[in-house]
Design a protein around this motif. Structure first.
Motif: not given
Length: 259
Positions: A245-253
């Motif tokens: 989840a953190h990795r996917l959120a960072e990709a979105g940012k």
């Protein structure tokens, strides 16, 4: 010919083998997904889900693949999978009289927690080389309102389907569904522990344990299933959820900053 004892019938249904290696190519590939075992009719789409096209994704395919977890995130003894676990066919391919509980079984077997309208963008399968558990991790694209509708459905299952019986290839199963604690990540999420036990006159009847988690992260969502006939590590499940989840959120940012 004499009838085999209940123990033999149940044990044969849970199969001694761990994986079907013929399915390895479709399971282990990053960003490529082979067809699932079957596609039931809207197993995880309660209510009146919209059938409008999914909005254009904000992340590229390369960004989504880069956001996948790997065996390195979980550490030893996790390795790339060798194929679908045999218990998918012998245990998860089951039916029950309850429509709501049957929808859960269908969704688990088809690996479509968010229903057939959700599009898998990337996936990976990992095996616990020591304990025999198998983890399936997917990043899917779906409408946020439909993801939240499915999350609400999952959250109500411990009350609606806390205990029920099902029929699999090997015989009767006693199924227990409970809420599971999970990391507070993403925009919304739900987690369950599902235990499917062979019904037998013997106390050591085989048992399949599944940890299931679903999390919405921006315009995408992730699903994690971690299951096995032996001990299933909840720590591995929640590490996958948290890291993913953190990795996917960072990709979105990063995607938004590049616009």
């Amino acid at each position: 010919m004499s009838r085999p004892p209940a123990r033999a019938v149940v044990a044969s249904a849970f199969s001694a083998g761990v994986v079907l290696t013929a399915s390895a190519c479709s399971v282990a590939g990053l960003g490529t997904v082979g067809p699932g075992p079957r596609t039931p009719a809207s197993p995880a789409s309660p209510g009146t889900a919209s059938h409008a096209p999914v909005a254009a994704p904000t992340l590229t395919e390369a960004q989504v693949r880069a956001a996948l977890i790997t065996e390195d995130d979980l550490g030893e003894p996790w390795v790339p999978t060798e194929g679908f676990a045999t218990w998918r066919e012998t245990v998860l391919k089951a039916s029950t009289e309850s429509r709501a509980c049957g929808r859960l079984l269908d969704a688990l077997y088809a690996e479509e927690l968010f229903g057939p309208d959700a599009r898998t963008r990337a996936s990976i399968g990992l095996d616990d080389a020591w304990g025999g558990a198998q983890m399936r991790y997917r990043i899917v694209a779906h409408r946020p309102e439909d993801v939240d509708r499915t999350l609400a459905w999952l959250g109500g299952l411990p009350d609606e389907c806390g205990r029920f019986t099902a029929t699999a290839r090997g015989g009767q199963l006693a199924v227990e569904v409970t809420q599971a604690d999970m990391p507070r990540v993403g925009d919304a999420g739900q987690a369950l522990r599902i235990v499917l036990s062979g019904v037998s006159e013997y106390e050591d009847a085989p048992t399949l344990t599944l940890d299931v988690a679903a999390v919405r992260v921006g315009d995408d969502a992730i699903t994690v299933t971690n299951g096995g006939l032996g001990e299933v590590s909840a720590d591995a499940t929640w590490t996958a959820v948290e890291v993913g989840a953190h990795r996917l959120a960072e990709a979105g940012k990063q995607s938004r900053r590049s616009i």
